[in-house]
Design a protein around this motif. Structure first.
Motif, PDB file in Angstrom:
ATOM      1  N   ASP A 134      41.720  40.377  45.044  1.00  0.00           N
ATOM      2  CA  ASP A 134      42.155  38.986  45.207  1.00  0.00           C
ATOM      3  C   ASP A 134      41.833  38.250  43.308  1.00  0.00           C
ATOM      4  N   GLN A 135      41.201  38.822  42.656  1.00  0.00           N
ATOM      5  CA  GLN A 135      41.097  38.348  41.410  1.00  0.00           C
ATOM      6  C   GLN A 135      42.506  38.912  40.770  1.00  0.00           C
ATOM      7  N   GLU A 136      42.884  40.079  40.959  1.00  0.00           N
ATOM      8  CA  GLU A 136      44.033  40.546  40.465  1.00  0.00           C
ATOM      9  C   GLU A 136      45.244  39.627  40.910  1.00  0.00           C
ATOM     10  N   VAL A 137      45.316  39.266  42.122  1.00  0.00           N
ATOM     11  CA  VAL A 137      46.374  38.293  42.475  1.00  0.00           C
ATOM     12  C   VAL A 137      46.410  37.111  41.528  1.00  0.00           C
ATOM     13  N   GLU A 138      45.408  36.726  41.522  1.00  0.00           N
ATOM     14  CA  GLU A 138      45.154  35.319  40.741  1.00  0.00           C
ATOM     15  C   GLU A 138      45.416  35.572  39.285  1.00  0.00           C
ATOM     16  N   ARG A 139      45.387  36.628  38.651  1.00  0.00           N
ATOM     17  CA  ARG A 139      45.598  36.848  37.308  1.00  0.00           C
ATOM     18  C   ARG A 139      47.016  37.113  37.223  1.00  0.00           C
TER      19      ARG A 139
END
Length: 126
Positions: free
Chosen positions: A80-85
């Motif tokens: 989920d952090q990678e999706v946001e990044r």
């Protein structure tokens, strides 16, 4: 009997703007543009754990990719952090296939519309 194998030299993307797409993937993956890269080149090589080659073609993307990249975070970042990044770098969400139990993936589009999937890393599944 001898076993014959091949090495994958590059994963190649046909695209309209090789330099711009290569810089998106550079920022996404942490790879490095080949030292001789120029903004107006028709071919741009991104060197990393997997070498990505971006080649200018006249026609646009018209159908779903037959091959796509599956990516995961590194260093403890979550899917989920990678999706946001990646959203911040210019990608868009195409299909969100995350499940309530934490499984699943997110299919995203790079700036030229190429599909790729953001999956949970092994450490996140553990």
């Amino acid at each position: 009997m001898a076993v014959h194998m091949i090495d994958v030299h590059f994963v190649t993307f046909d695209c309209a703007r090789p330099y711009e797409l290569a810089t998106f993937w550079r920022d996404a993956t942490g790879g490095e543009l080949h030292p001789e890269t120029q903004k107006d080149h028709d071919e741009v090589l991104l060197q990393g754990r997997v070498n990505l080659l971006f080649i200018k073609v006249p026609e646009g993307k018209s159908t779903k990719n037959r091959v796509h990249l599956d990516v995961t975070g590194t260093g403890g970042t979550t899917r989920d952090q990678e999706v946001e990044r990646l959203l911040g770098l210019g990608a868009t969400v195409f299909e969100d296939r995350r499940k309530p139990n934490g499984g699943g993936w997110v299919t995203m589009l790079d700036p030229e519309g190429n599909e790729f999937c953001v999956c949970r890393a092994e450490y996140e599944r553990a």
